[in-house]
Write a protein that holds these residues in place. Structure first.
Motif, mmCIF file in Angstrom:
data_model
loop_
_atom_site.group_PDB
_atom_site.id
_atom_site.type_symbol
_atom_site.label_atom_id
_atom_site.label_comp_id
_atom_site.label_asym_id
_atom_site.label_seq_id
_atom_site.Cartn_x
_atom_site.Cartn_y
_atom_site.Cartn_z
ATOM 1 N N MET A 1 45.117 39.656 42.784
ATOM 2 C CA MET A 1 45.428 38.762 43.903
ATOM 3 C C MET A 1 46.397 39.389 44.891
ATOM 4 O O MET A 1 46.267 39.228 46.106
ATOM 5 N N PHE A 2 47.389 40.099 44.371
ATOM 6 C CA PHE A 2 48.449 40.641 45.220
ATOM 7 C C PHE A 2 48.159 42.070 45.699
ATOM 8 O O PHE A 2 48.981 42.649 46.406
ATOM 9 N N TYR A 3 46.998 42.617 45.312
ATOM 10 C CA TYR A 3 46.671 43.996 45.668
ATOM 11 C C TYR A 3 46.809 44.246 47.169
ATOM 12 O O TYR A 3 47.472 45.188 47.601
ATOM 13 N N GLY A 4 46.186 43.413 47.980
ATOM 14 C CA GLY A 4 46.237 43.605 49.425
ATOM 15 C C GLY A 4 47.655 43.588 49.961
ATOM 16 O O GLY A 4 48.052 44.446 50.757
ATOM 17 N N HIS B 1 58.591 42.813 45.147
ATOM 18 C CA HIS B 1 58.021 42.078 44.014
ATOM 19 C C HIS B 1 58.763 42.342 42.718
ATOM 20 O O HIS B 1 59.287 43.416 42.477
ATOM 21 N N VAL B 2 58.814 41.282 41.921
ATOM 22 C CA VAL B 2 59.482 41.279 40.612
ATOM 23 C C VAL B 2 58.419 40.952 39.582
ATOM 24 O O VAL B 2 57.718 39.943 39.694
ATOM 25 N N GLU C 1 45.084 35.627 52.425
ATOM 26 C CA GLU C 1 44.458 36.817 53.023
ATOM 27 C C GLU C 1 44.455 37.987 52.034
ATOM 28 O O GLU C 1 43.505 38.763 51.989
ATOM 29 N N SER C 2 45.522 38.092 51.231
ATOM 30 C CA SER C 2 45.584 39.153 50.218
ATOM 31 C C SER C 2 44.494 38.961 49.162
ATOM 32 O O SER C 2 43.838 39.924 48.746
ATOM 33 N N ILE C 3 44.305 37.722 48.734
ATOM 34 C CA ILE C 3 43.275 37.427 47.723
ATOM 35 C C ILE C 3 41.885 37.719 48.288
ATOM 36 O O ILE C 3 41.041 38.340 47.624
ATOM 37 N N GLU D 1 40.739 48.492 40.264
ATOM 38 C CA GLU D 1 41.387 49.746 39.864
ATOM 39 C C GLU D 1 42.904 49.553 39.824
ATOM 40 O O GLU D 1 43.589 50.005 38.904
ATOM 41 N N TYR D 2 43.421 48.875 40.842
ATOM 42 C CA TYR D 2 44.852 48.556 40.887
ATOM 43 C C TYR D 2 45.227 47.634 39.724
ATOM 44 O O TYR D 2 46.238 47.836 39.045
ATOM 45 N N ALA D 3 44.388 46.639 39.468
ATOM 46 C CA ALA D 3 44.661 45.682 38.396
ATOM 47 C C ALA D 3 44.657 46.345 37.022
ATOM 48 O O ALA D 3 45.351 45.885 36.101
ATOM 49 N N MET D 4 43.886 47.442 36.871
ATOM 50 C CA MET D 4 43.814 48.124 35.581
ATOM 51 C C MET D 4 45.171 48.685 35.154
ATOM 52 O O MET D 4 45.405 48.909 33.969
ATOM 53 N N GLU D 5 46.065 48.908 36.119
ATOM 54 C CA GLU D 5 47.413 49.360 35.775
ATOM 55 C C GLU D 5 48.142 48.306 34.940
ATOM 56 O O GLU D 5 49.128 48.599 34.260
#
Length: 273
Positions: free
Chosen positions: A16-19, A34-35, A201-203, A215-219
């Motif tokens: 969700m926060f990737y963008g 971000h925390v 908009e990020s979502i 790919e980002y979420a896989m982290e």
């Protein structure tokens, strides 16, 4: 305006926060720091309140009067949700007398299970430790959330109860209210709605660029295989995540109406952006 944003180390939140956090979706109004904390930690922080914007369990709304619920970024199950696991089949009557591991007293999963089976003996622990505690016999059963809803069989345990299915049948198909994002009331409704649009908009960006966002979420996949993480993300980043709409708001209100009737939470005022 610089604001602090709390989210969980979970793949659906990261998606969700990737963008926003990659800088590919920007806002002229906000810069964000971000925390990252697990959901129960964020629930506790919101009681202070510490963070400007934060992911919380829907259940936590009963204990955080200084926040307004955003309409974007929610985690709602569509006919599915938390499950109860054990090493053997158990009846509801047996569960009511059992010791059940839970991922936190303010999680929505805990309140949903109480609504389903009534009060029970429980042991709080980090959600990732629950499958091992169940398998090793430290508890009789475990209430699991996040990707363990999909991987429990690989952990050597079985599903004995589906809380999401129960909610779906009980409410005639309302989405299962699990997680939401909230923003401090002190910002005022106009600014809250402006940030809500930024998050939306990020979502939407993540959904349009799903491979990159995944790919980002896989982290934040905790070593789980990509296909499982992809399935999990697709379950909890859905149309109601982009905007909870009437069905999402109705499900949250229904959740607390039922909890108040059973004296599981005190009556309070819900605030939506």
């Amino acid at each position: 305006m610089e604001i602090s944003v709390g989210h969980t180390p979970d793949a659906d939140d990261a998606f969700m926060f990737y963008g926003m956090f990659s800088g590919k979706v920007t806002s002229p109004s906000f810069t964000v720091t971000h925390v990252i904390k697990d959901i129960e930690n964020l629930n506790r922080k919101a009681k202070s309140p510490e963070l400007d914007v934060t992911a919380v369990s829907v259940h936590a709304c009963a204990h955080i009067p200084d926040y307004t619920i955003l309409r974007s970024g929610g985690s709602f199950g569509i006919g599915y949700g938390p499950i109860v696991t054990a090493t053997k089949e158990m009846t509801i009557e047996e569960l009511q007398k059992a010791k059940i591991a839970i991922p936190g007293k303010m999680t929505s999963a805990f309140l949903l299970l109480q609504l389903m089976i009534g009060k029970f003996d429980y042991l709080e622990m980090n959600f990732s430790d629950i499958p091992i505690a169940v398998k090793d016999g430290k508890v009789d059963a475990g209430l699991v959330i996040h990707e363990t809803q999909l991987s429990y069989s690989q952990e050597g345990i079985i599903k004995i109860l589906d809380v999401g299915e129960w909610w779906d049948k009980t409410t005639d198909g309302l989405p299962v209210p699990l997680g939401i994002n909230v923003m401090k009331d002190s910002f005022g409704l106009e600014t809250i709605r402006k940030f809500d649009k930024f998050l939306q908009e990020s979502i939407q960006f993540g959904l349009k660029h799903a491979d990159d966002a995944l790919e980002y979420a896989m982290e934040y996949g905790r070593g789980k295989p990509r296909d499982l993480i992809e399935k999990f993300v697709k379950m909890y980043v859905n149309d109601v995540t982009v905007n909870m709409g009437e069905s999402g708001e109705k499900s949250i209100r229904k959740f607390f109406e039922m909890a108040i009737q059973k004296n599981l939470v005190q009556k309070f005022n819900l605030k939506f952006a």
